[in-house]
Design a protein around this motif. Structure first.
Motif, PDB file in Angstrom:
ATOM      1  N   SER A 156      19.525  15.040  25.655  1.00  0.00           N
ATOM      2  CA  SER A 156      19.373  14.664  27.058  1.00  0.00           C
ATOM      3  C   SER A 156      20.524  15.224  27.879  1.00  0.00           C
ATOM      4  O   SER A 156      21.471  15.809  27.339  1.00  0.00           O
ATOM      5  CB  SER A 156      19.352  13.136  27.194  1.00  0.00           C
ATOM      6  N   LEU A 157      20.428  15.032  29.208  1.00  0.00           N
ATOM      7  CA  LEU A 157      21.458  15.473  30.138  1.00  0.00           C
ATOM      8  C   LEU A 157      22.165  14.268  30.746  1.00  0.00           C
ATOM      9  O   LEU A 157      21.572  13.196  30.876  1.00  0.00           O
ATOM     10  CB  LEU A 157      20.828  16.294  31.270  1.00  0.00           C
ATOM     11  N   ASN A 158      23.413  14.448  31.128  1.00  0.00           N
ATOM     12  CA  ASN A 158      24.108  13.423  31.901  1.00  0.00           C
ATOM     13  C   ASN A 158      23.313  13.142  33.175  1.00  0.00           C
ATOM     14  O   ASN A 158      22.748  14.056  33.792  1.00  0.00           O
ATOM     15  CB  ASN A 158      25.514  13.930  32.234  1.00  0.00           C
ATOM     16  N   VAL A 159      23.264  11.874  33.594  1.00  0.00           N
ATOM     17  CA  VAL A 159      22.415  11.497  34.729  1.00  0.00           C
ATOM     18  C   VAL A 159      22.813  12.208  36.022  1.00  0.00           C
ATOM     19  O   VAL A 159      21.946  12.574  36.828  1.00  0.00           O
ATOM     20  CB  VAL A 159      22.410   9.960  34.926  1.00  0.00           C
ATOM     21  N   SER A 160      24.098  12.442  36.231  1.00  0.00           N
ATOM     22  CA  SER A 160      24.497  13.129  37.463  1.00  0.00           C
ATOM     23  C   SER A 160      24.085  14.603  37.435  1.00  0.00           C
ATOM     24  O   SER A 160      23.658  15.158  38.459  1.00  0.00           O
ATOM     25  CB  SER A 160      26.002  12.993  37.699  1.00  0.00           C
ATOM     26  N   SER A 213       9.603   9.621  39.579  1.00  0.00           N
ATOM     27  CA  SER A 213      10.518   8.976  38.631  1.00  0.00           C
ATOM     28  C   SER A 213      10.849   9.914  37.482  1.00  0.00           C
ATOM     29  O   SER A 213       9.967  10.628  36.978  1.00  0.00           O
ATOM     30  CB  SER A 213       9.885   7.694  38.074  1.00  0.00           C
ATOM     31  N   THR A 214      12.103   9.921  37.076  1.00  0.00           N
ATOM     32  CA  THR A 214      12.456  10.645  35.859  1.00  0.00           C
ATOM     33  C   THR A 214      11.933   9.856  34.658  1.00  0.00           C
ATOM     34  O   THR A 214      11.988   8.628  34.637  1.00  0.00           O
ATOM     35  CB  THR A 214      13.977  10.818  35.748  1.00  0.00           C
ATOM     36  N   SER A 215      11.407  10.567  33.683  1.00  0.00           N
ATOM     37  CA  SER A 215      10.825   9.916  32.505  1.00  0.00           C
ATOM     38  C   SER A 215      10.675  10.941  31.389  1.00  0.00           C
ATOM     39  O   SER A 215      10.655  12.153  31.642  1.00  0.00           O
ATOM     40  CB  SER A 215       9.458   9.324  32.861  1.00  0.00           C
ATOM     41  N   GLN A 262       8.181  10.125  28.998  1.00  0.00           N
ATOM     42  CA  GLN A 262       6.795   9.869  28.579  1.00  0.00           C
ATOM     43  C   GLN A 262       5.809  10.234  29.686  1.00  0.00           C
ATOM     44  O   GLN A 262       6.004   9.869  30.842  1.00  0.00           O
ATOM     45  CB  GLN A 262       6.606   8.385  28.223  1.00  0.00           C
ATOM     46  N   GLU A 263       4.776  10.958  29.288  1.00  0.00           N
ATOM     47  CA  GLU A 263       3.703  11.328  30.226  1.00  0.00           C
ATOM     48  C   GLU A 263       4.293  11.869  31.524  1.00  0.00           C
ATOM     49  O   GLU A 263       3.926  11.450  32.625  1.00  0.00           O
ATOM     50  CB  GLU A 263       2.799  10.128  30.512  1.00  0.00           C
ATOM     51  N   ALA A 264       5.224  12.796  31.383  1.00  0.00           N
ATOM     52  CA  ALA A 264       5.932  13.340  32.541  1.00  0.00           C
ATOM     53  C   ALA A 264       5.606  14.822  32.728  1.00  0.00           C
ATOM     54  O   ALA A 264       5.352  15.555  31.772  1.00  0.00           O
ATOM     55  CB  ALA A 264       7.431  13.156  32.359  1.00  0.00           C
ATOM     56  N   VAL A 265       5.620  15.245  33.962  1.00  0.00           N
ATOM     57  CA  VAL A 265       5.357  16.634  34.324  1.00  0.00           C
ATOM     58  C   VAL A 265       6.661  17.423  34.239  1.00  0.00           C
ATOM     59  O   VAL A 265       7.723  16.933  34.653  1.00  0.00           O
ATOM     60  CB  VAL A 265       4.803  16.697  35.770  1.00  0.00           C
ATOM     61  N   ASP A 266       6.594  18.631  33.703  1.00  0.00           N
ATOM     62  CA  ASP A 266       7.743  19.538  33.726  1.00  0.00           C
ATOM     63  C   ASP A 266       8.118  19.774  35.196  1.00  0.00           C
ATOM     64  O   ASP A 266       7.246  20.017  36.027  1.00  0.00           O
ATOM     65  CB  ASP A 266       7.336  20.852  33.051  1.00  0.00           C
ATOM     66  N   MET A 267       9.390  19.711  35.529  1.00  0.00           N
ATOM     67  CA  MET A 267       9.808  19.830  36.935  1.00  0.00           C
ATOM     68  C   MET A 267       9.329  21.139  37.575  1.00  0.00           C
ATOM     69  O   MET A 267       9.117  21.216  38.779  1.00  0.00           O
ATOM     70  CB  MET A 267      11.322  19.728  37.054  1.00  0.00           C
ATOM     71  N   ARG A 268       9.125  22.177  36.760  1.00  0.00           N
ATOM     72  CA  ARG A 268       8.673  23.463  37.290  1.00  0.00           C
ATOM     73  C   ARG A 268       7.226  23.411  37.758  1.00  0.00           C
ATOM     74  O   ARG A 268       6.761  24.301  38.466  1.00  0.00           O
ATOM     75  CB  ARG A 268       8.859  24.554  36.223  1.00  0.00           C
ATOM     76  N   VAL A 302       8.545  12.826  36.111  1.00  0.00           N
ATOM     77  CA  VAL A 302       9.000  14.203  35.922  1.00  0.00           C
ATOM     78  C   VAL A 302      10.076  14.262  34.844  1.00  0.00           C
ATOM     79  O   VAL A 302      10.813  13.307  34.628  1.00  0.00           O
ATOM     80  CB  VAL A 302       9.539  14.775  37.267  1.00  0.00           C
ATOM     81  N   LYS A 303      10.132  15.410  34.163  1.00  0.00           N
ATOM     82  CA  LYS A 303      11.183  15.637  33.166  1.00  0.00           C
ATOM     83  C   LYS A 303      11.764  17.030  33.335  1.00  0.00           C
ATOM     84  O   LYS A 303      11.120  17.933  33.886  1.00  0.00           O
ATOM     85  CB  LYS A 303      10.635  15.459  31.748  1.00  0.00           C
ATOM     86  N   ILE A 304      12.992  17.189  32.854  1.00  0.00           N
ATOM     87  CA  ILE A 304      13.670  18.489  32.872  1.00  0.00           C
ATOM     88  C   ILE A 304      13.525  19.111  31.484  1.00  0.00           C
ATOM     89  O   ILE A 304      13.825  18.458  30.481  1.00  0.00           O
ATOM     90  CB  ILE A 304      15.160  18.316  33.213  1.00  0.00           C
TER      91      ILE A 304
END
Length: 254
Positions: A236-240, A185-187, A189-195, A226-228
């Motif tokens: 933030s980024l646009n969802v697409s 899930s994108t989030s 809070q308590e999210a892992v860096d995508m890398r 996960v987060k970017i």
């Protein structure tokens, strides 16, 4: 070929009703506009009921082998039927795609869409999922209509290339877990860096509403949040855009 001259024609009136979601769902049909989308529909076996062309439009001969009724209309009526500023001279009435029986398979790659409301965003996300080679897309409650004209145009034909299923995302998450497909899930809070995501053969990525993101209950059910990383000043980024970045990162890690 049948010809329509008047805007009081019953068939024309019926097709114009397909600009509304209610009528699309009632009839199980939607409008396709432009030669590219119609060619994609024919190439991938979608069923066209009617094709409406503007007078003097040159339709491809091979399309005439398909089982649809061909109509011609003057430019003023094509403009009434079109949802774009500059009509492309051809519109089709297409049947909605059949839903596949099998939804989740082991090592499959899926996208779960939770409440993305903008039709343009939804269409772009579906096109991106197609480009990334996914096995299916699931549309959760509150998500824009797949057959909205703007959504259809934004997919650029990708809605014909992979299964797109309206579903209860809770059920889909349960099915993913039963097949050992990791749910991500994108989030924020308590999210892992995508890398830092581990390698995985299959995945089910959940992306959320433009303003609120993924619902908390889905984040809690996920294997990983996960987060970017953001390197500039944007919040933030646009969802697409975010979806595209994450899907390609996940494909890179296979």
């Amino acid at each position: 070929m049948k010809h329509i001259e008047s805007d009081s024609n019953a068939s024309l009136k019926q097709w114009k009703k397909l600009h509304t979601r209610k009528e699309r769902e009632k009839t199980g049909t939607f409008l396709l506009e432009g030669p590219h989308l119609i060619e994609e529909a024919i190439s991938f076996g979608a069923k066209l009921q009617h094709v409406i062309i503007e007078e003097n439009f040159n339709i491809k001969e091979e399309w005439l082998k398909e089982k649809f009724t061909l109509w011609s209309v003057p430019a003023k009526l094509m403009k009434q039927l079109s949802e774009t500023e500059k009509p492309q001279g051809i519109i089709a009435v297409c049947e909605m795609m059949e839903q596949p029986e099998e939804r989740i398979k082991r090592n499959g790659r899926y996208l779960l869409i939770d409440g993305v409301q903008d039709p343009g965003n939804l269409g772009t996300i579906i096109r991106t999922a197609d480009s990334a080679g996914l096995d299916g897309v699931f549309l959760g409650e509150g998500t824009a209509d797949l057959y909205n004209g703007k959504t259809v145009r934004s997919t650029q034909g990708s809605l014909f290339h992979l299964p797109i299923i309206k579903a209860d995302l809770k059920e889909i998450i349960t099915e993913c877990k039963a097949e050992d497909v990791p749910v991500i899930s994108t989030s924020l809070q308590e999210a892992v860096d995508m890398r830092e995501l581990p390698e995985m053969n299959g995945f089910a990525l959940i992306v959320g509403n433009e303003g609120q993101g993924v619902q908390e209950m889905f984040q809690e059910e996920s294997s990983i949040n996960v987060k970017i990383p953001i390197f500039g000043q944007a919040e933030s980024l646009n969802v697409s855009v975010a979806t595209g970045i994450l899907l390609y990162e996940l494909q890179r890690k296979r």
